[in-house]
Design an enzyme around this catalytic site. Structure first.
Site, short mmCIF file in Angstrom:
data_model
loop_
_atom_site.label_atom_id
_atom_site.label_comp_id
_atom_site.label_asym_id
_atom_site.label_seq_id
_atom_site.Cartn_x
_atom_site.Cartn_y
_atom_site.Cartn_z
N ASP A 183 -2.22 -55.15 31.03
CA ASP A 183 -1.91 -54.61 32.34
C ASP A 183 -2.97 -55.03 33.35
O ASP A 183 -3.99 -55.63 32.99
CB ASP A 183 -1.84 -53.08 32.28
CG ASP A 183 -0.77 -52.58 31.32
OD1 ASP A 183 0.29 -53.23 31.22
OD2 ASP A 183 -1.01 -51.53 30.67
N ARG B 130 0.14 -47.49 24.29
CA ARG B 130 0.86 -48.46 25.11
C ARG B 130 2.22 -48.84 24.52
O ARG B 130 2.83 -49.81 24.96
CB ARG B 130 0.03 -49.75 25.30
CG ARG B 130 -1.10 -49.62 26.29
CD ARG B 130 -1.59 -50.99 26.78
NE ARG B 130 -0.67 -51.61 27.72
CZ ARG B 130 0.15 -52.62 27.43
NH1 ARG B 130 0.18 -53.13 26.22
NH2 ARG B 130 0.95 -53.13 28.36
N THR C 165 -8.18 -71.07 32.74
CA THR C 165 -8.41 -72.36 33.39
C THR C 165 -9.62 -72.21 34.32
O THR C 165 -9.67 -71.29 35.13
CB THR C 165 -7.18 -72.81 34.21
OG1 THR C 165 -6.03 -72.82 33.37
CG2 THR C 165 -7.40 -74.20 34.78
N HIS D 207 2.43 -59.49 30.04
CA HIS D 207 2.37 -58.09 30.49
C HIS D 207 2.64 -57.12 29.34
O HIS D 207 2.26 -55.95 29.40
CB HIS D 207 3.37 -57.87 31.61
CG HIS D 207 2.99 -56.78 32.58
ND1 HIS D 207 2.06 -55.81 32.27
CD2 HIS D 207 3.40 -56.53 33.85
CE1 HIS D 207 1.92 -54.99 33.30
NE2 HIS D 207 2.72 -55.40 34.27
#
Length: 218
Positions: free
Chosen positions: A195, A14, A170, A191
């Site tokens: 992803d 990544r 939350t 991000h």
């Protein structure tokens, strides 16, 4: 001892995605889902477990399975991963209509974690400081609740949030749909670390954890 381990950028699949969303298009994103917690809610009622402490374990257990939800930036801005992260959560004080923020070390045993969480909540029940614990670690992720409201969407805006890689959850109030109990839960992520695939997997595993709540009886 828990360590924060640098990611080897030379071999990290990544790397390009991280650098894109860290340097060129910094952004965070949020996702809200309603989980079917029917079995979880019914099992809690049949045991001596408390709902909130059990919710915290369920979330923390899934978070700790995946490196992308245990990420933090080093001082030079490069990514690293904690061996383990702990839930830091809010508790409400009705008399002052304020809240405190507590943490409990994650334990993969739900019974031990539950005992520690309940003990911590009881210890600080009447302590109205926002952060009553003086030994808060760095490797924590946030969980808060809106116990008086159910919701289908939730947005959180954090100043300078592009440097924050750990997830923020939350939880909302249960509601009942066609005989089932559902719980809204939102997560905010960066991000650069997470992803859509990772977010979808997170909620799929959370759904399984809440829908198959036999771990509450252990």
């Amino acid at each position: 001892m828990t360590a924060l381990r640098p990611i080897d950028l030379a071999t990290w699949p990544r790397r390009e995605h991280f650098e894109h969303y860290r340097d060129r298009v910094p952004c965070t994103w949020e996702m809200t889902v309603e989980l079917d917690v029917t079995d979880f809610a019914e099992t809690v009622r049949r045991t001596d477990r408390r709902t909130y402490a059990s919710q915290l374990w369920a979330i923390a257990s899934v978070v700790n399975r995946h490196a992308e939800f245990r990420m933090q930036l080093l001082e030079d801005g490069s990514p690293a991963v904690w061996d383990v992260v702990h839930p830091m959560f809010t508790v409400f004080h009705p008399d002052t209509e304020t809240f405190s923020v507590l943490f409990v070390p994650y334990d993969d045993d739900p019974a031990r974690f539950h005992e520690a969480a309940v003990t911590t909540m009881e210890r600080y029940r009447d302590d109205h400081r926002m952060f009553p614990q003086v030994d808060r670690p760095e490797n924590v992720f946030d969980v808060s609740t809106l116990p008086g409201a159910s919701f289908t969407g939730f947005a959180l805006h954090v100043k300078d949030g592009f440097d924050h890689l750990l997830p923020i959850f939350t939880i909302g109030r249960y509601r009942y749909v066609e005989g089932r109990t559902v719980m809204p839960i939102a997560v905010q992520v960066n991000h650069a670390a997470v992803d859509g695939f990772h977010g979808s997997r997170l909620f799929t595993e959370l759904q399984t954890t809440f829908a198959e709540a036999g771990w509450l009886r252990g």
